[in-house]
Design a protein around this motif. Structure first.
Motif, mmCIF file in Angstrom:
data_model
loop_
_atom_site.group_PDB
_atom_site.id
_atom_site.type_symbol
_atom_site.label_atom_id
_atom_site.label_comp_id
_atom_site.label_asym_id
_atom_site.label_seq_id
_atom_site.Cartn_x
_atom_site.Cartn_y
_atom_site.Cartn_z
ATOM 1 N N ALA A 1 -5.438 11.063 -6.687
ATOM 2 C CA ALA A 1 -4.709 11.402 -5.359
ATOM 3 C C ALA A 1 -5.979 11.828 -4.485
ATOM 4 C CB ALA A 1 -3.624 12.621 -5.647
ATOM 5 N N PRO B 1 -1.622 14.808 5.335
ATOM 6 C CA PRO B 1 -2.486 14.376 4.493
ATOM 7 C C PRO B 1 -3.370 15.560 3.957
ATOM 8 C CG PRO B 1 -2.362 12.476 5.971
ATOM 9 C CD PRO B 1 -1.451 13.870 6.316
ATOM 10 N N LEU C 1 -0.046 6.065 3.854
ATOM 11 C CA LEU C 1 -0.528 7.232 3.317
ATOM 12 C C LEU C 1 0.487 8.606 3.779
ATOM 13 C CD1 LEU C 1 -2.095 8.823 0.957
ATOM 14 C CD2 LEU C 1 -3.652 9.542 2.812
ATOM 15 N N ILE D 1 -9.047 6.813 2.099
ATOM 16 C CA ILE D 1 -8.486 6.563 3.478
ATOM 17 C C ILE D 1 -8.578 6.951 4.691
ATOM 18 C CG2 ILE D 1 -6.002 6.318 4.353
ATOM 19 C CD1 ILE D 1 -4.944 5.458 1.335
ATOM 20 N N LEU E 1 1.042 -1.306 0.188
ATOM 21 C CA LEU E 1 0.011 -0.048 0.009
ATOM 22 C C LEU E 1 0.967 1.161 0.151
ATOM 23 C CD1 LEU E 1 -3.102 0.783 0.222
ATOM 24 C CD2 LEU E 1 -2.414 1.426 2.533
ATOM 25 N N TYR E 2 2.024 1.149 0.897
ATOM 26 C CA TYR E 2 2.852 2.429 0.628
ATOM 27 C C TYR E 2 3.570 2.599 -0.680
ATOM 28 C CZ TYR E 2 7.495 4.274 1.690
ATOM 29 O OH TYR E 2 8.776 5.117 1.493
ATOM 30 N N VAL F 1 -0.056 8.591 -5.607
ATOM 31 C CA VAL F 1 -0.492 9.939 -4.639
ATOM 32 C C VAL F 1 0.838 10.740 -4.610
ATOM 33 C CG1 VAL F 1 -1.728 10.435 -3.012
ATOM 34 C CG2 VAL F 1 -1.909 8.362 -3.559
ATOM 35 N N GLY F 2 1.752 10.061 -3.923
ATOM 36 C CA GLY F 2 2.851 10.939 -3.575
ATOM 37 C C GLY F 2 3.496 11.888 -4.749
ATOM 38 N N CYS G 1 4.036 8.215 3.288
ATOM 39 C CA CYS G 1 4.509 8.655 1.712
ATOM 40 C C CYS G 1 4.596 10.237 1.694
ATOM 41 C CB CYS G 1 3.319 8.156 0.900
ATOM 42 S SG CYS G 1 2.716 9.051 -0.521
ATOM 43 N N CYS H 1 0.660 4.229 -2.574
ATOM 44 C CA CYS H 1 0.591 5.723 -2.246
ATOM 45 C C CYS H 1 1.823 6.482 -2.915
ATOM 46 C CB CYS H 1 0.729 5.890 -0.868
ATOM 47 S SG CYS H 1 -0.813 5.170 -0.031
ATOM 48 N N ALA I 1 -7.942 8.761 -3.245
ATOM 49 C CA ALA I 1 -7.204 8.015 -2.323
ATOM 50 C C ALA I 1 -7.222 8.761 -0.851
ATOM 51 C CB ALA I 1 -5.877 7.738 -2.917
ATOM 52 N N ILE I 2 -6.903 9.856 -0.939
ATOM 53 C CA ILE I 2 -6.555 10.403 0.363
ATOM 54 C C ILE I 2 -7.960 10.428 1.133
ATOM 55 C CG2 ILE I 2 -6.095 12.856 1.706
ATOM 56 C CD1 ILE I 2 -4.135 13.312 -0.568
#
Ligand code: PHE
Length: 432
Positions: free
Chosen positions: A417, A375, A207, A424, A29-30, A37-38, A210, A33, A420-421
């Protein structure tokens, strides 16, 4: 940017949170992310910095006015700066541990260390709050010194030499651990995901980490973006940073966990994990004392280049807002942050049993800064770059044409992104 990204987050934090969150599923998952996302948010933050060319608060204020008709976007800069100081308050405590461990190693403290003595040593060390406070002060003074002097060039050259050296030392440690620790179990643990281990809170931690590890959401890379020359590609630079940062974190995991499993230690040991495992290797390796000293010095250096970035935005703000000197700003903010860091120092001894919310004071400060504020800031940045900023501005700044690459970034930063944020975050508080 690499100097800021690579730090204690990779070598100290990544292994212990991976251990606390059950291994493989967390790692997967990391990684997801980091890339989905990152990376796009890193690109966005650098882009905003280069477009604004000021300190993060003013950049967000001006871009907010230009693009979105509101100066309130400056709150992103303010919140980020605040998160950065909270992080620095515990970051410099742990960097102080690394410095102390370099000295310990030089003095031969790890000769013939085994798993039990390493744990006893760490416990004895962290029980002495006056000593921790002293190392915390030394490290903070080093950081204040650089920020006060505004040194940039020497550091940049040093990063170019010392980071590759850190990677080489990590590789040696991985080889040692693979040979003498339980490497097979490590590979299963890190790379065979078991999703039943993954709670909503673990997802939030993956998350938040990341953002922490890529230094996103604090205005730090925005400040660096302001110095990026016109001709430099934002996308390529960001990709290099993300790849280097991820590789170093994974190497740290591969160095630590074989020692954990080979010595029947608990992967969920917590913040002491690296300090309780790597000395075992330094105790056995030929020239281990020297090796350990250099390793912990390099770790301190990596932490140092990150800490400088954490302090810088607040100092720039004090200098501009109150018209004071850099020395005044750096000493004042550095001192206040050091003082606040005593909460973390005491969390490992005197106030160790004082627990609420997420655990000790240290755990709560980390949680607020890394898993709530970061986040939140990252969400605002991606919404701003993807939705508020007009298409022409972002495509002009990125200079990658309007083809697949640009469309990919836009899709990630507008939809993937933020969704996802939000998903989560809602899961972590139990709303979905
Ligand atoms: N990215 C750094 C690390 O992983 C921490 C950091 C965060 C540094 C934010 C600067 C700004 O250690």
């Amino acid at each position: 940017m690499t100097g800021s990204a690579v730090g204690l987050g990779n070598i100290w934090k990544f292994p212990y949170i991976t251990g606390e969150n059950g291994g493989g599923a967390f790692v997967l998952l990391y990684l997801g992310c980091v890339f989905a996302v990152g990376l796009p948010i890193l690109v966005s933050e650098v882009l905003l910095g280069r477009r604004g060319r000021r300190n993060p608060i003013s950049t967000m204020e001006i871009l907010g006015q230009e693009e979105g008709g509101s100066r309130h976007w400056r709150v992103v800069g303010t919140l980020g700066m605040f998160a950065g100081l909270l992080i620095l308050s515990f970051y410099s405590v742990v960097a102080g541990w690394a410095l102390a461990y370099a000295l310990k190693s030089a003095l031969g403290a790890f000769a013939a260390t085994d798993a039990r003595t390493a744990a006893v040593e760490f416990f004895a060390f962290t029980s002495d709050w006056k000593l921790l406070l002293g190392w915390h002060a030394v490290f903070m003074a080093m950081t204040v010194f650089v920020v006060a002097a505004g040194v940039q060039h020497g550091l940049e050259r040093a990063v170019r030499v010392l980071m590759p050296l850190l990677v080489i030392m990590l590789l040696v440690l991985v080889v040692y651990s693979a040979r003498y620790g339980d490497f097979e179990e490590t590979l299963t643990y890190l790379f065979e995901p078991d999703f039943s281990e993954l709670s909503g809170e673990s997802m939030l931690i993956a998350l938040g980490h990341c953002f922490f590890t890529l230094s996103i959401g604090m205005g730090v890379v925005m400040a660096y973006g302001a110095y990026l020359p016109e001709g430099t590609s934002i996308v390529t630079s960001s990709l290099v940073v993300v790849l280097a940062d991820t590789a170093i974190a994974l190497l740290a995991g591969l160095a630590v966990f074989p020692l954990v499993f080979g010595n029947q230690l608990n992967p969920a040991e917590g913040p002491g994990l690296v300090f309780e495992t790597l000395p075992i290797a330094f105790g056995q390796l030929p020239a281990g004392a020297l090796f350990g000293t250099v390793f912990f010095l390099l770790l301190t250096f990596a932490g140092w280049t990150s800490a400088i970035g954490l302090l810088e935005p607040a100092v720039a703000w004090v200098v501009e807002k109150f018209q004071r000197s850099r020395v005044f700003g750096a000493v004042l903010i550095g001192f206040l942050t050091w003082l606040f860091g005593t909460t973390t120092v005491l969390s490992f001894n005197v106030l160790g049993d004082f627990k609420f919310g997420r655990g000790t004071l240290f755990h709560n400060i980390d949680f607020l800064a890394s898993y709530i504020l970061l986040p939140a800031c990252a969400l605002l940045i991606t919404v701003f770059a993807g939705w508020i900023m007009c298409r022409n501005s972002s495509s002009e700044e990125l200079a990658i044409g309007s083809g697949l690459l640009y469309k990919g970034w836009r899709l990630l930063s507008r939809v993937v992104a933020p969704v996802a944020i939000l998903v989560i975050a809602f899961r972590a508080v139990g709303l979905i």
